[in-house]
Structures are given as structure tokens and as C-alpha cells.
Write an enzyme that holds these catalytic residues in place. Structure first.
Site, PDB file in Angstrom:
ATOM      1  N   GLU A 207       0.675  -1.304  -0.006  1.00 44.10           N
ATOM      2  CA  GLU A 207      -0.082  -0.262  -0.005  1.00 44.10           C
ATOM      3  C   GLU A 207       1.003   1.309   0.104  1.00 44.10           C
ATOM      4  OE1 GLU A 207      -3.289  -0.178  -0.327  1.00 44.10           O
ATOM      5  OE2 GLU A 207      -3.508  -2.056   0.205  1.00 44.10           O
ATOM      6  N   CYS A 246      -3.157   8.635   3.577  1.00 44.15           N
ATOM      7  CA  CYS A 246      -2.865   8.163   2.196  1.00 44.15           C
ATOM      8  C   CYS A 246      -3.952   8.160   1.198  1.00 44.15           C
ATOM      9  CB  CYS A 246      -2.478   6.756   2.228  1.00 44.15           C
ATOM     10  SG  CYS A 246      -3.716   5.714   3.018  1.00 44.15           S
TER      11      CYS A 246
HETATM   12  P1  NAP Z   1       8.286   4.934   4.858  1.00 47.50           P
HETATM   13  O1  NAP Z   1       9.348   5.992   5.072  1.00 47.50           O
HETATM   14  O2  NAP Z   1       8.399   4.277   3.422  1.00 47.50           O
HETATM   15  O3  NAP Z   1       8.327   3.992   6.029  1.00 47.50           O
HETATM   16  C1  NAP Z   1       7.345   2.735   5.850  1.00 47.50           C
HETATM   17  C2  NAP Z   1       7.619   1.900   6.988  1.00 47.50           C
HETATM   18  O4  NAP Z   1       8.820   1.070   6.387  1.00 47.50           O
HETATM   19  C3  NAP Z   1       8.302   2.369   8.234  1.00 47.50           C
HETATM   20  O5  NAP Z   1       7.883   1.551   9.259  1.00 47.50           O
HETATM   21  C4  NAP Z   1       9.706   2.282   8.074  1.00 47.50           C
HETATM   22  O6  NAP Z   1      10.499   2.144   9.185  1.00 47.50           O
HETATM   23  C5  NAP Z   1       9.828   0.954   7.189  1.00 47.50           C
HETATM   24  N1  NAP Z   1      11.236   0.911   6.572  1.00 47.50           N
HETATM   25  C6  NAP Z   1      11.783   1.746   5.931  1.00 47.50           C
HETATM   26  N2  NAP Z   1      13.066   1.214   5.470  1.00 47.50           N
HETATM   27  C7  NAP Z   1      12.723  -0.272   5.532  1.00 47.50           C
HETATM   28  C8  NAP Z   1      13.399  -1.409   4.881  1.00 47.50           C
HETATM   29  N3  NAP Z   1      14.519  -1.278   4.306  1.00 47.50           N
HETATM   30  N4  NAP Z   1      12.938  -2.748   5.108  1.00 47.50           N
HETATM   31  C9  NAP Z   1      11.588  -2.727   6.024  1.00 47.50           C
HETATM   32  N5  NAP Z   1      11.017  -1.734   6.393  1.00 47.50           N
HETATM   33  C10 NAP Z   1      11.441  -0.480   6.106  1.00 47.50           C
HETATM   34  O7  NAP Z   1       6.823   5.779   4.851  1.00 47.50           O
HETATM   35  P2  NAP Z   1       6.370   6.597   5.847  1.00 47.50           P
HETATM   36  O8  NAP Z   1       7.227   7.821   5.723  1.00 47.50           O
HETATM   37  O9  NAP Z   1       6.235   6.131   7.398  1.00 47.50           O
HETATM   38  O10 NAP Z   1       4.614   7.144   5.518  1.00 47.50           O
HETATM   39  C11 NAP Z   1       4.199   8.161   4.521  1.00 47.50           C
HETATM   40  C12 NAP Z   1       4.079   7.499   3.186  1.00 47.50           C
HETATM   41  O11 NAP Z   1       3.119   6.102   3.465  1.00 47.50           O
HETATM   42  C13 NAP Z   1       3.266   8.252   2.236  1.00 47.50           C
HETATM   43  O12 NAP Z   1       3.648   8.163   1.116  1.00 47.50           O
HETATM   44  C14 NAP Z   1       1.813   7.579   2.227  1.00 47.50           C
HETATM   45  O13 NAP Z   1       1.266   8.000   1.119  1.00 47.50           O
HETATM   46  C15 NAP Z   1       1.907   6.184   2.639  1.00 47.50           C
HETATM   47  N6  NAP Z   1       0.891   5.576   3.107  1.00 47.50           N
HETATM   48  C16 NAP Z   1       0.083   4.736   2.386  1.00 47.50           C
HETATM   49  C17 NAP Z   1      -0.870   4.130   2.833  1.00 47.50           C
HETATM   50  C18 NAP Z   1      -1.940   2.981   2.248  1.00 47.50           C
HETATM   51  O14 NAP Z   1      -2.894   2.451   2.729  1.00 47.50           O
HETATM   52  N7  NAP Z   1      -1.709   2.969   0.822  1.00 47.50           N
HETATM   53  C19 NAP Z   1      -1.397   4.331   4.182  1.00 47.50           C
HETATM   54  C20 NAP Z   1      -0.384   5.318   4.967  1.00 47.50           C
HETATM   55  C21 NAP Z   1       0.418   6.055   4.415  1.00 47.50           C
HETATM   56  P3  NAP Z   1      11.417   3.115   9.967  1.00 47.50           P
HETATM   57  O15 NAP Z   1      10.122   4.317  10.319  1.00 47.50           O
HETATM   58  O16 NAP Z   1      12.055   2.808  11.066  1.00 47.50           O
HETATM   59  O17 NAP Z   1      12.167   3.865   8.672  1.00 47.50           O
END
Ligand code: NAP
Length: 474
Positions: A207, A246
Site C-alpha cells: 500500500e 494516504c
Molecule cells: P516509509 O518511510 O516508506 O516507511 C514505512 C515503513 O517502512 C516504516 O515502518 C519504516 O521504518 C519501514 N522501512 C523503511 N525502510 C525499510 C526497509 N529497508 N525494510 C523494511 N522496512 C523499512 O513511509 P512513511 O514516511 O512512514 O509513510 C508515509 C507514506 O506512506 C506516504 O507516502 C503515504 O502515502 C504512504 N501511506 C500509504 C497508505 C496506504 O494504505 N496506501 C497508508 C498510509 C501511508 P522506519 O520508520 O524505522 O524507517
């Protein structure tokens, strides 16, 4: 291994009872969760309730669905088929709960719901959960998991948590595990291309980010009920959770003739939104979650401004109530207008994860539908129109590029659940840049945590198999 065995010795109904117990624990601790959301994410009570009450609602919904399931250990996928002329040789497709673990990696904006909307169908399926919340807001997830385990609401090994960086987490996945990820498209790409995921063909669900749009139909004039509903929805989507959703509306598609009236109505409403410390009862919109997100949002606005003008926002006089700008992370609600959307690029590419939306004018209904598709695949698109013929055409066209299509007229103005609101009975996930994932959608959500197999055998054996399962009717 322990969690999987402990869960899979139970029936679906027994696991549904576990979901009810979890919901009861969360309900009992709700006040503490609201406090953590305020302290950690700067969420107002209303914004935190979306996350916390949304979790409880979703758990209770899956508990109800599970309580009505008659299968004990597996699900029947369709009916049996006869493979021989005499009918003696038959086949039956079944859905078996996975023998591994569900690794749930979540984004920062829904530390509660992000966990439970995934965990509810996983646990109901009999698959233990290993959750990795986003570091910035892991506090609430950690508290909830700890409360649930302390209350003995789940069998040993069925709920585990990793706070902090993911490090080599994915290097350990096997073929029976699943990874369900919510977050940015960039991290999604890293997860998709992880060597262990590739080597073991581990099933993943993504997602990712999304440039959701809302379209005002060509029939809608200022002052009509659909116009007012549209204006209310766009403002709500820009300001709820300070736009950190999102599913929030990012692109607002309106006819060029009605655009001045739309600009005026949206600006007038945004003007009234008091931004500041959510402890102040007059405040309607709080801050972004931290300074890093504030910088990203401001950079995103700057990128969009290279091809858009500012309709509302960036006021030199803007100041958040009861807040010190040196440490606070506020972004003023910002409405932009991109007058030449067909030649623009940024507005169809850049997701600003904050209280920001951009108006895109269209000249014909065909152009409106084309602009909607330029989001490249979105979680949700909404259409506001009183014209049934246009509604039918637009819903169909939207369905090609959106996971969820909301089509509003006056008749459902009060009862509709909102553009950004994800209901557990409806699909959540979108094609293309939204990640091509599928979550929720009632019992459909269970399919991700099961593996399909077909059994071919003698008719009496197939018949006996069928008595242990129940047909899967999502
Ligand atoms: P993110 O930076 O991509 O992080 C998401 C998750 O992935 C965090 O728990 C992060 O941990 C983890 N992560 C990072 N690198 C990783 C790796 N190499 N291996 C495994 N896990 C890893 O996203 P965010 O800033 O938290 O969220 C914002 C984004 O999420 C926006 O773009 C939004 O559109 C999207 N979003 C989508 C939905 C949906 O349902 N489609 C819902 C909500 C948000 P750390 O925090 O420890 O880095």
C-alpha cells in the site's frame, strides 16, 4: 512456529473470539492511547479517534465475520468438479492458512489502525503477526501490543513487535511468510527487490502513496447540493489529520467555468480552520508529525508551485495558535491551482503528505476523466454529480485506475462515509503507483493469508473433505 501452531489449532470462530478480546483491551485503554497520540503525533482527539476507534471498529467487524464462519481448519474455494465421465474422480479447491508469519510494516500516520486492519484478518486466518511500526510513531503501537499481551488476549507467539530500524528483518523471510507493507513508493521498491523476498517468492502486499482525486461533475453549478457536498469534502480531506492520510484528496478536478466559484468557496472555508496546538478546544487542525515531515511537505509545495498558483495559504501572517514556530511542525492549509494541467508534470507526480491540494480545471467531461487517470493508479477517487448518466460513465472509467470509487449525489449526502474513510467491508488498495495491493474488503482480506491448493481424489474423499471446510463466500 509457536504462534502459528497455537493459532491453527483453533477454529475460525475461536480466533474470532480473540479479536473480540483484543478490541476489549483497546477499548479499556482508549484514554491512554489518545494521550499518547497527542504527545507523540500531535493529534487532536478527533484525529486520534480515527486511528484508535477505527482499530476497534475493524477488529469488532472481523470478530463478527469470524463468529459466523462454519469452517474449522480451512476454507472451500468454490464447489467440487467432476474430472471423469463416471463422476468417481473429483477435484476441490481449498484455501489453507499459511504456515508462516505475517510481517506487517507500517507507515507513521496510522500507528494503531495500520496494525489492526492488517492483524485482524491475519489472526482470524490463523497466521501470527510480527509488526514493525514506523519509528517516529512506534510508541502507540508498542503500548497496544504490550497491553494485549499483558491481558493474555492472544495465544503465546501470535503477536510480536519490532521497534526501531528494520535492519535485516526481511533477509529472514521464507516462502510461507507474507509481508504486508504500507509506506512510501521508495521503500516499497526496496521491499519488492529484497533478495530473500525474491529467492523465496514471498508473497507481498504493498500500500504505497497515491494522488487521489475528487471530480466535480460538469453538471454541477455553484449553490447546488452536490457543489456544497464537494466543497465540504475537499476541506475535510485537506485538514483531517493535517492531510497525513494516504487516501486524502490531492488533485481536485473541476470544470473551468465553475473554478472561480470553487476557489472562492474553498478559500472561505479554509480561512475559518483554526490551526494550532490541539489542546486548545478552538483548534481544528494540528501539526504534522515532526520537523522532517514538515520540511518534506514544504518542499513538496515548492515543487507544485513551479507550475501552480497559490489560491489559499503561504500567508505571511499565518501563525499557529499556542505554538512556538521554532519547535512546532505546522503547515498552513494550502490550496493551489494548476491552470494548465495537461502540460504540467509535478501535480501528477508529487504527493505532498500534508494539508495541500491542487485544483485542475477541465474543458470537457472527456478531459476530466483523462486527468483523473493521470494519477497513475490511486487508492480512491470520488465523483460529485447529480447526473446519473455521467455518474455511470465516470464510475466505470474511474474503476480502471482506482481501488475504491465514491460517487456522491444529494441522496447520500448525509449517509456517505467520506472520500478518505476506509471501511473494513470495502476494498482498500489501488493499482499502479498506489502499490497494486489489496486489503480489507470483508472476508476477501483472508485470501492473502491463505494458500490455494486443489485436491484431486475419489468422490467419497472429496465429499469427506468438504464436510470439514465451508465455502468461502466473501
Ligand atoms: P516509509 O518511510 O516508506 O516507511 C514505512 C515503513 O517502512 C516504516 O515502518 C519504516 O521504518 C519501514 N522501512 C523503511 N525502510 C525499510 C526497509 N529497508 N525494510 C523494511 N522496512 C523499512 O513511509 P512513511 O514516511 O512512514 O509513510 C508515509 C507514506 O506512506 C506516504 O507516502 C503515504 O502515502 C504512504 N501511506 C500509504 C497508505 C496506504 O494504505 N496506501 C497508508 C498510509 C501511508 P522506519 O520508520 O524505522 O524507517
Amino acid at each position: 512456529v509457536v504462534g502459528n501452531a497455537n493459532l491453527q489449532r483453533l477454529t475460525y470462530r475461536e480466533r474470532a473470539a480473540i479479536l473480540s478480546k483484543i478490541a476489549a483491551v483497546l477499548t479499556a485503554n482508549r484514554e491512554e492511547y489518545l494521550r499518547i497520540s497527542l504527545e507523540n503525533s500531535g493529534s487532536s482527539a478527533a484525529d486520534a479517534a480515527i486511528d484508535i476507534d477505527g482499530s476497534i471498529f475493524t477488529l469488532k467487524y472481523f470478530a463478527r465475520l469470524g463468529a459466523a464462519m462454519t469452517a474449522d481448519r480451512f476454507l472451500l474455494d468454490g464447489s467440487f468438479e467432476s474430472l471423469s465421465k463416471d463422476g468417481a474422480f473429483q477435484s476441490q479447491h481449498i484455501l489453507f492458512p499459511l504456515k508462516g508469519v505475517a510481517i506487517l510494516i507500517n507507515a507513521f500516520n496510522f500507528p494503531a489502525w495500520g496494525l489492526w486492519e492488517k492483524a485482524a484478518p491475519a489472526l482470524l486466518s490463523g497466521v501470527p503477526v510480527f509488526v514493525k511500526p514506523a519509528t517516529a510513531t512506534a510508541w502507540l503501537t508498542q503500548q497496544m501490543v504490550s497491553d494485549v499481551i499483558q491481558a493474555d488476549a492472544v495465544p503465546p507467539g501470535s503477536l510480536s513487535l519490532l521497534c526501531g530500524g528494520a535492519r535485516d528483518l526481511l533477509d529472514h523471510v521464507q516462502s510461507n511468510d507474507v509481508v504486508s507493507f504500507t509506506g512510501s513508493a521508495e521503500t516499497a521498491e526496496r521491499i519488492r527487490s529484497n533478495a530473500s523476498v525474491l529467492q523465496h517468492s514471498t508473497r507481498i502486499n504493498i500500500e504505497a502513496d497515491s494522488l487521489n482525486c475528487s471530480l466535480l461533475g460538469p453538471d454541477v453549478a455553484a449553490g447546488t447540493p452536490e457543489f456544497d457536498l464537494f466543497i465540504r469534502e475537499v476541506v475535510r480531506e485537506m485538514t483531517v489529520k493535517a492531510g497525513q492520510k494516504c487516501t486524502a484528496i490531492r488533485r481536485v478536478i473541476v470544470g473551468s467555468g465553475v473554478m472561480p466559484a470553487v476557489e472562492e468557496a474553498l478559500a472561505a472555508r479554509l480561512e475559518k480552520i483554526m490551526v494550532g496546538d490541539p489542546r486548545n478546544p478552538a483548534v481544528r487542525m494540528g501539526p504534522l508529525v515532526n520537523k522532517a515531515q514538515q520540511s518534506l511537505a514544504l518542499a513538496g509545495i515548492a515543487a507544485l508551485k513551479s507550475e501552480s498558483r497559490v489560491v489559499f495559504g503561504e500567508s505571511p501572517a499565518f501563525s499557529a495558535v499556542d505554538a512556538d514556530p521554532r519547535v512546532a511542525c505546522f503547515v498552513q492549509p494550502t490550496l493551489l491551482a494548476c491552470d494548465s494541467p495537461r502540460s504540467a508534470g509535478q501535480v501528477h507526480r508529487v504527493e505532498v503528505f500534508g494539508p495541500v491540494a491542487t485544483l485542475l480545471p477541465y474543458e470537457s467531461s472527456q478531459e476530466a476523466l483523462e486527468l483523473a487517470a493521470w494519477g497513475g493508479g490511486s487508492l480512491v477517487g470520488s465523483i460529485f454529480t447529480a447526473d446519473d448518466e455521467f455518474a455511470a460513465r465516470a464510475m466505470f472509467e474511474f474503476a480502471a485506475n482506482h481501488g475504491r470509487v465514491l460517487c456522491v449525489n444529494e441522496a447520500i449526502g448525509q449517509s456517505q462515509t467520506g472520500h478518505g474513510n476506509v471501511m473494513p467491508m470495502c476494498l482498500h488498495g489501488g493499482p499502479g503507483r498506489a502499490g497494486a495491493g489489496e486489503e480489507l474488503g470483508g472476508l476477501r482480506a483472508l485470501a492473502f493469508f491463505h494458500r490455494r491448493a486443489v485436491i484431486q481424489s475419489a468422490g467419497n474423499r472429496i465429499e469427506s473433505l468438504r464436510t470439514h471446510g465451508a465455502e468461502f463466500r466473501p
